[in-house]
Design a protein around this motif. Structure first.
Motif, PDB file in Angstrom:
ATOM      1  N   TYR A 101       0.830  -1.210   0.000  1.00 26.11           N
ATOM      2  CA  TYR A 101       0.000   0.000   0.000  1.00 26.11           C
ATOM      3  C   TYR A 101       0.862   1.256   0.000  1.00 26.11           C
ATOM      4  N   GLY A 102       2.079   1.108  -0.542  1.00 27.93           N
ATOM      5  CA  GLY A 102       2.962   2.248  -0.684  1.00 27.93           C
ATOM      6  C   GLY A 102       3.824   2.535   0.518  1.00 27.93           C
ATOM      7  N   SER A 103       3.929   1.595   1.451  1.00 24.41           N
ATOM      8  CA  SER A 103       4.745   1.808   2.649  1.00 24.41           C
ATOM      9  C   SER A 103       5.414   0.509   3.056  1.00 24.41           C
ATOM     10  N   GLY A 104       6.706   0.593   3.338  1.00 25.40           N
ATOM     11  CA  GLY A 104       7.389  -0.587   3.849  1.00 25.40           C
ATOM     12  C   GLY A 104       8.369  -1.149   2.836  1.00 25.40           C
ATOM     13  N   ASN A 105       9.395  -1.812   3.361  1.00 25.69           N
ATOM     14  CA  ASN A 105      10.395  -2.446   2.527  1.00 25.69           C
ATOM     15  C   ASN A 105       9.883  -3.826   2.151  1.00 25.69           C
ATOM     16  N   LEU A 106       9.031  -3.870   1.130  1.00 23.91           N
ATOM     17  CA  LEU A 106       8.336  -5.103   0.807  1.00 23.91           C
ATOM     18  C   LEU A 106       9.277  -6.167   0.241  1.00 23.91           C
ATOM     19  N   ALA A 152      12.669 -12.243   3.373  1.00 22.01           N
ATOM     20  CA  ALA A 152      12.802 -12.836   4.702  1.00 22.01           C
ATOM     21  C   ALA A 152      11.757 -13.928   4.920  1.00 22.01           C
ATOM     22  N   VAL A 153      10.527 -13.698   4.464  1.00 19.98           N
ATOM     23  CA  VAL A 153       9.476 -14.713   4.597  1.00 19.98           C
ATOM     24  C   VAL A 153       9.833 -15.950   3.774  1.00 19.98           C
ATOM     25  N   GLU A 154      10.301 -15.727   2.555  1.00 16.90           N
ATOM     26  CA  GLU A 154      10.683 -16.865   1.712  1.00 16.90           C
ATOM     27  C   GLU A 154      11.821 -17.664   2.338  1.00 16.90           C
ATOM     28  N   ARG A 155      12.799 -16.963   2.896  1.00 17.28           N
ATOM     29  CA  ARG A 155      13.925 -17.669   3.517  1.00 17.28           C
ATOM     30  C   ARG A 155      13.478 -18.428   4.761  1.00 17.28           C
ATOM     31  N   ALA A 156      12.638 -17.792   5.593  1.00 20.61           N
ATOM     32  CA  ALA A 156      12.149 -18.464   6.800  1.00 20.61           C
ATOM     33  C   ALA A 156      11.340 -19.696   6.435  1.00 20.61           C
ATOM     34  N   ALA A 157      10.523 -19.589   5.397  1.00 19.16           N
ATOM     35  CA  ALA A 157       9.725 -20.732   4.955  1.00 19.16           C
ATOM     36  C   ALA A 157      10.620 -21.858   4.453  1.00 19.16           C
ATOM     37  N   GLN A 158      11.648 -21.511   3.683  1.00 14.61           N
ATOM     38  CA  GLN A 158      12.564 -22.529   3.151  1.00 14.61           C
ATOM     39  C   GLN A 158      13.302 -23.236   4.276  1.00 14.61           C
ATOM     40  N   GLU A 159      13.799 -22.450   5.247  1.00 10.98           N
ATOM     41  CA  GLU A 159      14.549 -23.047   6.349  1.00 10.98           C
ATOM     42  C   GLU A 159      13.669 -23.920   7.231  1.00 10.98           C
ATOM     43  N   ALA A 160      12.369 -23.614   7.263  1.00 11.09           N
ATOM     44  CA  ALA A 160      11.435 -24.418   8.056  1.00 11.09           C
ATOM     45  C   ALA A 160      10.862 -25.579   7.259  1.00 11.09           C
ATOM     46  N   GLY A 161      11.277 -25.709   6.004  1.00 16.53           N
ATOM     47  CA  GLY A 161      10.798 -26.810   5.181  1.00 16.53           C
ATOM     48  C   GLY A 161       9.423 -26.608   4.598  1.00 16.53           C
ATOM     49  N   ARG A 162       8.944 -25.371   4.575  1.00 22.29           N
ATOM     50  CA  ARG A 162       7.617 -25.082   4.020  1.00 22.29           C
ATOM     51  C   ARG A 162       7.769 -24.665   2.553  1.00 22.29           C
ATOM     52  N   HIS A 163       8.116 -25.644   1.720  1.00 18.81           N
ATOM     53  CA  HIS A 163       8.505 -25.336   0.350  1.00 18.81           C
ATOM     54  C   HIS A 163       7.317 -25.002  -0.544  1.00 18.81           C
ATOM     55  N   HIS A 222      18.710 -10.065  20.441  1.00 16.17           N
ATOM     56  CA  HIS A 222      18.756  -8.715  19.876  1.00 16.17           C
ATOM     57  C   HIS A 222      17.927  -8.628  18.596  1.00 16.17           C
ATOM     58  N   VAL A 223      17.158  -7.535  18.498  1.00 10.64           N
ATOM     59  CA  VAL A 223      16.346  -7.261  17.311  1.00 10.64           C
ATOM     60  C   VAL A 223      16.537  -5.804  16.920  1.00 10.64           C
ATOM     61  N   TYR A 224      16.154  -5.472  15.691  1.00  9.65           N
ATOM     62  CA  TYR A 224      16.497  -4.172  15.121  1.00  9.65           C
ATOM     63  C   TYR A 224      15.276  -3.248  15.060  1.00  9.65           C
ATOM     64  N   PHE A 225      15.443  -2.054  15.653  1.00 11.04           N
ATOM     65  CA  PHE A 225      14.374  -1.055  15.716  1.00 11.04           C
ATOM     66  C   PHE A 225      14.740   0.185  14.893  1.00 11.04           C
ATOM     67  N   VAL A 226      13.727   0.819  14.308  1.00 12.08           N
ATOM     68  CA  VAL A 226      13.853   2.163  13.725  1.00 12.08           C
ATOM     69  C   VAL A 226      12.497   2.838  13.906  1.00 12.08           C
ATOM     70  N   HIS A 227      12.368   3.700  14.939  1.00 11.67           N
ATOM     71  CA  HIS A 227      11.078   4.361  15.148  1.00 11.67           C
ATOM     72  C   HIS A 227      11.217   5.509  16.135  1.00 11.67           C
ATOM     73  N   PHE A 283       9.810  -3.884  16.180  1.00 15.42           N
ATOM     74  CA  PHE A 283      11.087  -4.086  15.503  1.00 15.42           C
ATOM     75  C   PHE A 283      10.846  -4.684  14.107  1.00 15.42           C
ATOM     76  N   HIS A 284      11.904  -4.707  13.318  1.00 21.55           N
ATOM     77  CA  HIS A 284      11.837  -5.243  11.957  1.00 21.55           C
ATOM     78  C   HIS A 284      12.402  -6.662  11.950  1.00 21.55           C
ATOM     79  N   PRO A 285      11.550  -7.688  11.912  1.00 26.15           N
ATOM     80  CA  PRO A 285      12.090  -9.054  11.883  1.00 26.15           C
ATOM     81  C   PRO A 285      12.921  -9.325  10.638  1.00 26.15           C
ATOM     82  N   GLU A 286      12.581  -8.664   9.532  1.00 23.70           N
ATOM     83  CA  GLU A 286      13.336  -8.901   8.292  1.00 23.70           C
ATOM     84  C   GLU A 286      14.751  -8.339   8.358  1.00 23.70           C
TER      85      GLU A 286
END
Length: 221
Positions: free
Chosen positions: A14-19, A25-36, A159-164, A200-203
């Motif tokens: 919707y025009g906001s966010g590092n899509l 990150a979602v694709e990598r997490a899914a791959q590492e969890a075996g959700r191919h 540790h997680v990463y914040f920007v706000h 925080f930004h999980p990605e």
């Protein structure tokens, strides 16, 4: 055993966010969890969002701008309400995407949010003048409800990463799953029912962020 899934995850455009970063990150997490078989889609199509099995709402920038961008996409708010509130599909808001769940945002005026959680968004005011705003960089997670499914396998002090510059002020303490200490206590993970949001930004949070995303992909609230 390798898990397979024909499920779909919609990242809302919707025009906001590092899509791109979030989708990778979602694709990598899914791959590492075996959700191919997981289908990860970046979309602004209300129909696709209403049909999605899981929904992620990223967001960066000012609260009012993000809410305005969401409302500017015809049918998007209704699709979100249908999928998330009426059908109970798992939802993850990231940064301002998390803040939009609140009743209102108080950044450059008072602006209504989605009203899904009992919270308002207010500017961070550090007691220590040496602490800079925006809150930018790595900070430790303090686990308030370590048994929440999105925190499975994540240790206190990770540790997680914040920007706000703004954060949630929750009206119901039960919403708070994890926080960080910076300008006082900053809600880092909030949720109820099928709703969850990270300030925080999980990605951008390396292994901890990928673990949280993987937990979200497996979450069945």
């Amino acid at each position: 055993m390798t898990a397979t899934s024909s499920a779909s995850v919609a990242l809302i455009d919707y025009g906001s966010g590092n899509l791109r970063s979030a989708a990778k990150a979602v694709e990598r997490a899914a791959q590492e969890a075996g959700r191919h078989g997981l289908a990860v889609t970046v979309t602004a199509d209300p129909g696709a969002i209403a049909r999605a099995d899981r929904i992620i709402l990223p967001g960066v920038g000012a609260f009012a701008d993000c809410m305005g961008g969401l409302l500017a996409v015809d049918g998007l708010k209704d699709a979100l309400e249908e999928a998330v509130i009426r059908r109970g599909q798992p939802f993850l808001g990231i940064c301002v995407g998390m803040q939009l769940m609140a009743r209102e945002g108080r950044e450059h005026g008072v602006h209504p949010g989605l009203g899904w959680i009992d919270a308002v968004v207010e500017r961070l005011v550090p007691a220590d003048p040496a602490l800079k705003i925006p809150h930018m960089g790595w900070n430790e997670l303090v686990l308030d409800q370590a048994d929440h499914p999105l925190l499975a396998g994540i240790e206190a002090g990770s540790h997680v990463y914040f920007v706000h510059s703004y954060g949630l002020k929750v009206g119901d303490p039960a919403l708070l799953k994890a926080h960080a200490d910076y300008a006082g206590s900053i809600p880092a993970l909030v949720g109820r029912d099928n709703l969850a949001g990270t300030q925080f930004h999980p990605e951008k949070s390396q292994a901890t962020g990928l673990k949280l995303i993987a937990n979200f992909l497996a979450w069945t609230p």
